[in-house]
Design an enzyme around this catalytic site. Structure first.
Site, short mmCIF file in Angstrom:
data_model
loop_
_atom_site.label_atom_id
_atom_site.label_comp_id
_atom_site.label_asym_id
_atom_site.label_seq_id
_atom_site.Cartn_x
_atom_site.Cartn_y
_atom_site.Cartn_z
CE LYS A 292 36.12 -45.91 29.12
NZ LYS A 292 36.60 -46.09 30.52
CE LYS B 273 43.29 -38.62 28.66
NZ LYS B 273 42.57 -39.88 28.43
CE LYS C 171 47.10 -44.24 30.32
NZ LYS C 171 46.62 -44.26 28.91
CG ASP D 279 39.40 -42.74 33.02
OD1 ASP D 279 40.62 -42.50 32.96
OD2 ASP D 279 38.77 -43.31 32.11
N1 LIG Z 1 43.16 -43.39 15.72
C1 LIG Z 1 43.84 -44.40 16.25
N2 LIG Z 1 44.08 -45.51 15.54
C2 LIG Z 1 44.76 -46.55 16.06
N3 LIG Z 1 45.29 -46.57 17.29
C3 LIG Z 1 45.09 -45.48 18.07
C4 LIG Z 1 44.38 -44.34 17.59
N4 LIG Z 1 44.38 -43.41 18.59
C5 LIG Z 1 45.05 -43.94 19.63
N5 LIG Z 1 45.50 -45.19 19.32
C6 LIG Z 1 46.25 -46.09 20.22
O1 LIG Z 1 45.47 -46.25 21.38
C7 LIG Z 1 46.29 -46.30 22.53
C8 LIG Z 1 45.79 -45.29 23.56
O2 LIG Z 1 46.02 -44.00 23.10
P1 LIG Z 1 46.53 -42.86 24.09
O3 LIG Z 1 46.70 -41.64 23.25
O4 LIG Z 1 47.72 -43.30 24.87
O5 LIG Z 1 45.27 -42.72 25.06
P2 LIG Z 1 45.08 -41.80 26.35
O6 LIG Z 1 46.20 -40.80 26.38
O7 LIG Z 1 43.75 -41.16 26.18
O8 LIG Z 1 45.10 -42.72 27.53
C9 LIG Z 1 47.71 -46.05 22.07
O9 LIG Z 1 48.40 -47.29 22.02
C10 LIG Z 1 47.56 -45.49 20.66
O10 LIG Z 1 48.63 -45.89 19.83
MG LIG Z 2 47.62 -40.47 27.80
#
Ligand SMILES: Nc1ncnc2c1ncn2[C@@H]1O[C@H](COP(=O)(O)OP(=O)(O)O)[C@@H](O)[C@H]1O
Ligand SMILES: [Mg+2]
Ligand SMILES: Nc1ncnc2c1ncn2[C@@H]1O[C@H](COP(=O)(O)OP(=O)(O)O)[C@@H](O)[C@H]1O
Ligand code: SF4
Ligand SMILES: [Mg+2]
Lengths: 269, 269
Positions: B9, B14, B40, B127
């Site tokens: 999601k 990821k 993104k 998603d």
């Molecule tokens: N284990 C974690 N602890 C704290 N913050 C996290 C953790 N994993 C991800 N984040 C934060 O959550 C947000 C979303 O993560 P992201 O990797 O960009 O998600 P996605 O790629 O799935 O959309 C980022 O700002 C990241 O810094």
């Molecule tokens: Mg991402």
């Protein structure tokens, strides 16, 4: 007939907002119709007490010529009419296909003429703004859009994308942005971030629903807060929000933020 | 060449997982390529220190015949090769279109022959499982898929949908499910829920990354945790996860849950 869409990132609280403001409007004597445009198809659960067959379910079983209105429109709490578009099996065609089929079928079956709703609310997935999910914007199915968000960067990114989608279709069947709805679905509560984002878009914040245990507690019982706890502060907040949205005449063409501007907002967090 | 996809999601972690395990593998001497398949387009920010042009950006500017590999592949921390697919403007065609264009261009330009990666990691929006986002599954672009989730019902619902997508393409170019990754992106920490969900799918949990302040702190500085805090426990957890995934030979065709089974898991929460 007042028609508006509620968009936002998955899990942000669209169905919670839609089902509760529908219940509030029904309580206030309005004839309301809610249209679930998210393949998750669970928006009507809190109004009807169970999952209902989706338009795509019935379409797959019977085909377009055998379908009747009563097979896809169900009456719930306060007489609210509920329709769920449904979605295809993941991996089989466009996830938004149900939205297109459902809006077509409701038109074919003359739903609005038959049921004569005062208010129609579309609950639309906003993680991607394409295919069937962009259709309410592209085809001007409503007067305006309200975007549910939190102060979480991911939610704001999605809200900004929805605004890009709104702007994209500015010159045909334009559906304007009515405003943002700040819902308590994030650990962090930073109203200034949502206000600042709204200001840069040129929009306003219609209202705020704080994080509340009443919401999941009502949901477990398959009820809206309006039904489960009608005298609660949260129920009153939904009533206010319902009224604010219905009466709102300020609609704007939003100015979406660039990636750099979004990054700046995130650094404020 | 070890190829796997990371699905989940939006906002689940990821890109955090992909960029950090890529950094860990590079530190371990591997030639790694990461492919951002989320509009993104920010997965490579923590590896390169800035946003890079996406394949769709360059495609729009130059067309397919004028594009060179060095315009779309960028080298970051530890020599990791980064590509961002990009996405169309919201409302203009399929959000997953960038994934299709990017994988085509990399094939046309002979990227794998030129750069000879030991490991290729796809970071894919989960998603909705359709259009370009289903392509890695539909076209068997990788050996297996790992789904990032939390115990939040919304994340589990999305993970289940991804499993439905995997199963959908079981009989052509099948990409199997390697396992789940439990990331600390939720207020609530209930490993038993993720374990129970994994068990019902027939899958295992590859590892767990707890909620950690190091992650956003490194991100603000546009670094992975591996670069920002190489001696931290979190960096070690990413190293372990990277190894576990690379060495994993257990892959299954998942048994996705029904809506009722998903509701039951949510009621456990
Ligand atoms: N284990 C974690 N602890 C704290 N913050 C996290 C953790 N994993 C991800 N984040 C934060 O959550 C947000 C979303 O993560 P992201 O990797 O960009 O998600 P996605 O790629 O799935 O959309 C980022 O700002 C990241 O810094
Ligand atoms: Mg991402
Ligand atoms: N203000 C709130 N406080 C507490 N829980 C909330 C709130 N708003 C929504 N929720 C919960 O968050 C989950 C997701 O909300 P939902 O309305 O289904 O999101 P969406 O329709 O946008 O996917 C639901 O379980 C709901 O009970
Ligand atoms: S248009 Fe959007 S919803 Fe439809 S297939 Fe493409 S990504 Fe999926
Ligand atoms: Mg919903």
């Amino acid at each position: 007939m007042r028609k508006f869409c509620i968009y936002g990132k998955g899990g942000i609280g669209k169905s919670t907002v839609v089902s509760n403001i529908a219940a509030a409007l029904a309580e206030d004597g309005k004839t309301v119709m809610v249209m679930g445009c998210d393949p998750k198809s669970d928006m009507s659960r809190n109004l009807i007490g169970r999952r209902i067959p989706t338009v795509l379910d019935v379409f797959r079983a019977k085909g377009p010529d055998e379908m009747k209105l009563e097979e896809i429109v169900f009456e719930g709490f306060g007489g609210v009419y509920c329709v769920e578009s449904g979605g295809p099996e993941p991996g089989v065609g466009c996830a938004g296909r149900g939205v297109i089929t459902a809006t077509d079928m409701l038109a074919r079956l003359g739903a609005f003429n038959d049921l004569e709703p005062d208010v129609v609310i579309y609950d639309v997935l906003g993680d991607v703004v394409c295919g069937g999910f962009a259709m309410p914007l592209r085809k001007g199915l409503a007067d305006d859009v309200y975007v549910v968000t939190t102060c979480d960067p991911m939610a704001i990114y999605a809200a900004n994308n929805i605004c890009k989608g709104i702007k994209r279709f500015a010159d045909r069947g334009a559906v304007f942005l009515g405003g943002l709805i700040y819902n308590g679905r994030s650990v962090v509560d930073e109203p200034s971030i949502v206000e600042s984002f709204a200001a840069r878009l040129g929009a306003k914040v219609m209202g705020r629903i704080p994080m509340s245990e009443l919401i999941p507690r009502a949901e477990i019982r398959r009820k809206t807060v309006l039904e489960y706890a009608p005298d609660s502060e949260i129920a009153d907040m939904f009533r206010d929000l319902a009224l604010t949205i219905c009466l709102n005449k300020d609609r704007i063409m939003p100015e979406p933020l660039s990636d750099d501007e979004l990054d700046k907002i995130n650094e404020e967090i």
